[in-house]
Design a protein around this motif. Structure first.
Motif, PDB file in Angstrom:
ATOM      1  N   GLN A 118       1.016  -1.350   0.061  1.00 57.72           N
ATOM      2  CA  GLN A 118      -0.073   0.186   0.073  1.00 57.72           C
ATOM      3  C   GLN A 118       0.835   1.330   0.009  1.00 57.72           C
ATOM      4  N   GLY A 145      -3.348   8.609   3.209  1.00 53.87           N
ATOM      5  CA  GLY A 145      -4.407   8.368   4.264  1.00 53.87           C
ATOM      6  C   GLY A 145      -5.104   7.148   3.680  1.00 53.87           C
ATOM      7  N   GLN A 146      -5.428   7.016   2.620  1.00 57.59           N
ATOM      8  CA  GLN A 146      -6.155   5.765   1.939  1.00 57.59           C
ATOM      9  C   GLN A 146      -5.547   4.469   2.434  1.00 57.59           C
ATOM     10  N   LYS A 195      -5.624   3.493   5.702  1.00 63.19           N
ATOM     11  CA  LYS A 195      -6.919   2.705   5.934  1.00 63.19           C
ATOM     12  C   LYS A 195      -6.841   1.524   5.321  1.00 63.19           C
ATOM     13  N   ASN A 196      -6.374   1.464   4.137  1.00 66.97           N
ATOM     14  CA  ASN A 196      -6.247   0.079   3.409  1.00 66.97           C
ATOM     15  C   ASN A 196      -5.378  -1.020   4.448  1.00 66.97           C
ATOM     16  N   ALA A 226      -4.817  -0.812   7.566  1.00 64.53           N
ATOM     17  CA  ALA A 226      -5.619  -1.240   8.822  1.00 64.53           C
ATOM     18  C   ALA A 226      -6.560  -1.973   8.610  1.00 64.53           C
ATOM     19  N   ASN A 227      -7.030  -2.245   7.477  1.00 61.85           N
ATOM     20  CA  ASN A 227      -7.698  -3.484   6.971  1.00 61.85           C
ATOM     21  C   ASN A 227      -7.572  -4.550   6.604  1.00 61.85           C
ATOM     22  N   PHE A 270      -0.104   4.623  13.373  1.00 66.76           N
ATOM     23  CA  PHE A 270      -0.497   3.312  12.838  1.00 66.76           C
ATOM     24  C   PHE A 270       0.387   2.109  13.551  1.00 66.76           C
ATOM     25  N   ASP A 326      -6.606  13.591   1.864  1.00 58.56           N
ATOM     26  CA  ASP A 326      -6.109  13.176   2.845  1.00 58.56           C
ATOM     27  C   ASP A 326      -4.802  12.518   2.704  1.00 58.56           C
TER      28      ASP A 326
END
Length: 273
Positions: free
Chosen positions: A28, A62-63, A66-67, A69-70, A87, A142
């Motif tokens: 990512q 930012g994305q 998030k990715n 974190a998922n 993070f 973001d």
């Protein structure tokens, strides 16, 4: 259960018990590292050496976080150090390591409506842009670049949201798309230098603000934490991380040039120190 986890489970179920881990990883990452062509240069070197295939998902920082974190990925490579450290502190990654740096610049049209060309003080330049209500195109997504831009506006004592939709335009897009949009409307744009050097549609635009220490742009690399994300390809992810920060990986990063210009400057801490 995440799709990635289901796919990994299916692969494990089908593989012989003696098989090694799947020799591919998902990184990512930011649009700037992809738009600059760095991965097109760097990844074949790594794959030739290790046999590990690297698939890059290039989005805003930012994305990307998030990715990650998922649990959608194995390695995170972005440029927003406070968010990266958060993070890791929250258990998303095992360790963050400085990887490389460059800097941000502000580009603008030849007629320079805000009169900022040649300025080094970025906060003063942003203040002039706001006071003149000259068009400014922001990524507004973001990303690491957007996070830095917001911090610079704050340091300048300017709230660009007051000009939103008027002189301040948010594209919600990646760096290349925002540059295209900004140039199309005659707006100033803040971009990382690597993307600007690689950008093909410069037209009459050029760098108008550069050189401020506040425009420093640090990148970091983080393997995802298998305790939180069991689907992580731990061995391959760590191999990629270790190669990037090794002397060989650092030399490869520093050797990447476009039009005779070095785009990224390696600064990983010396290994074993």
């Amino acid at each position: 259960m995440k799709l990635r986890t289901l796919m990994a489970a299916a692969l494990v179920a089908l593989a012989p018990v003696t098989a090694t881990a799947d020799d591919s990883i998902i990184v990512q990452s930011t649009t700037s590292t992809a738009n600059s062509g760095l991965y097109d240069y760097l990844l074949p070197i790594f794959t030739d050496k290790t046999g590990i295939t690297v698939n890059v998902v290039a989005v805003g920082t930012g994305q990307a976080i998030k990715n990650a974190a998922n649990c959608d990925g194995d390695v995170l490579l972005v440029h927003a150090k406070p968010a990266e450290e958060k993070f890791v502190a929250e258990g998303g990654g095992t360790k963050r390591t400085d990887l490389m740096y460059n800097d941000f610049v502000i580009v603008g049209p030849a007629d320079d409506p805000a009169g900022v060309a040649g300025m080094e003080d970025v906060e003063a330049a942003l203040t002039k842009i706001a006071e003149s209500e000259a068009l400014f195109a922001s990524r507004g997504d973001d990303s690491g670049t957007h996070k830095k831009e917001k911090a610079l506006w704050k340091a300048a004592g300017v709230d660009p949201a007051e000009g939103s939709g008027a002189w301040y335009r948010e594209t919600g897009s990646g760096m290349g798309a925002t540059l295209n949009a900004g140039i199309g409307m005659g707006a100033y744009v803040m971009t990382d230098r690597a993307t600007w050097i690689s950008f093909a549609n410069k037209q009459e635009y050029g760098i108008v603000v550069e050189g401020d220490d506040d425009l420093f742009n640090q990148y970091g690399v983080i393997p995802l934490n298998p305790e939180k994300c069991p689907s992580v390809n731990v061995e391959a992810a760590q191999t990629f991380n270790d190669w990037l920060v090794s002397s060989e990986g650092q030399e490869a990063i520093g050797a990447y040039m476009v039009d005779g210009q070095q785009l990224f400057f390696p600064n990983a801490p010396e290994q074993g120190s």
